[in-house]
Design a protein around this motif. Structure first.
Motif, PDB file in Angstrom:
ATOM      1  N   GLY A 104       8.344  50.581  60.107  1.00 14.48           N
ATOM      2  CA  GLY A 104       9.194  51.558  59.439  1.00 14.48           C
ATOM      3  C   GLY A 104      10.314  50.892  58.677  1.00 14.48           C
ATOM      4  O   GLY A 104      10.522  49.677  58.745  1.00 14.48           O
ATOM      5  N   ASP A 105      10.995  51.682  57.916  1.00 10.27           N
ATOM      6  CA  ASP A 105      12.120  51.175  57.143  1.00 10.27           C
ATOM      7  C   ASP A 105      13.338  50.994  58.037  1.00 10.27           C
ATOM      8  O   ASP A 105      13.510  51.678  59.044  1.00 10.27           O
ATOM      9  CB  ASP A 105      12.475  52.152  56.024  1.00 10.27           C
ATOM     10  CG  ASP A 105      11.359  52.272  55.005  1.00 10.27           C
ATOM     11  OD1 ASP A 105      10.645  51.276  54.801  1.00 10.27           O
ATOM     12  OD2 ASP A 105      11.218  53.363  54.417  1.00 10.27           O
ATOM     13  N   VAL A 106      14.193  50.077  57.642  1.00  7.51           N
ATOM     14  CA  VAL A 106      15.430  49.848  58.360  1.00  7.51           C
ATOM     15  C   VAL A 106      16.428  50.922  57.927  1.00  7.51           C
ATOM     16  O   VAL A 106      16.623  51.155  56.741  1.00  7.51           O
ATOM     17  CB  VAL A 106      15.994  48.438  58.055  1.00  7.51           C
ATOM     18  CG1 VAL A 106      17.333  48.247  58.725  1.00  7.51           C
ATOM     19  CG2 VAL A 106      14.999  47.385  58.498  1.00  7.51           C
ATOM     20  N   VAL A 107      17.035  51.561  58.922  1.00  4.12           N
ATOM     21  CA  VAL A 107      17.959  52.655  58.627  1.00  4.12           C
ATOM     22  C   VAL A 107      19.305  52.329  59.258  1.00  4.12           C
ATOM     23  O   VAL A 107      19.377  51.953  60.429  1.00  4.12           O
ATOM     24  CB  VAL A 107      17.434  53.986  59.205  1.00  4.12           C
ATOM     25  CG1 VAL A 107      18.416  55.104  58.957  1.00  4.12           C
ATOM     26  CG2 VAL A 107      16.088  54.324  58.619  1.00  4.12           C
ATOM     27  N   LYS A 108      20.348  52.458  58.470  1.00  4.20           N
ATOM     28  CA  LYS A 108      21.690  52.256  58.999  1.00  4.20           C
ATOM     29  C   LYS A 108      22.146  53.561  59.633  1.00  4.20           C
ATOM     30  O   LYS A 108      22.306  54.582  58.964  1.00  4.20           O
ATOM     31  CB  LYS A 108      22.643  51.854  57.882  1.00  4.20           C
ATOM     32  CG  LYS A 108      22.307  50.510  57.278  1.00  4.20           C
ATOM     33  CD  LYS A 108      23.313  50.141  56.226  1.00  4.20           C
ATOM     34  CE  LYS A 108      22.942  48.806  55.614  1.00  4.20           C
ATOM     35  NZ  LYS A 108      23.877  48.414  54.553  1.00  4.20           N
TER      36      LYS A 108
END
Length: 59
Positions: free
Chosen positions: A2-6
């Motif tokens: 998955g994408d990295v999410v802040k």
């Protein structure tokens, strides 16, 4: 993967949307002219009188 999410950015975005929804509700509730408020109060009073006038009296 998955994408990295802040998470901080996501929380801030969620809070921003929440504040905007609340602001829209407040604009609708409080952002009325004096005439609109008066008309609404008169309509509520008329409805109350009409309801009270339709009540049957108990013996």
């Amino acid at each position: 993967m998955g994408d990295v999410v802040k998470l901080r950015a996501v929380r801030k975005a969620k809070a921003r949307v929440s504040r905007e929804v609340e602001a829209q509700a407040n604009r609708a509730k409080f952002g009325r002219t004096k005439g609109e408020k008066l008309r609404e109060a008169q309509e509520a009073e008329r409805a109350t009188r009409q309801l009270d006038g339709a009540k049957r009296e108990e013996p």
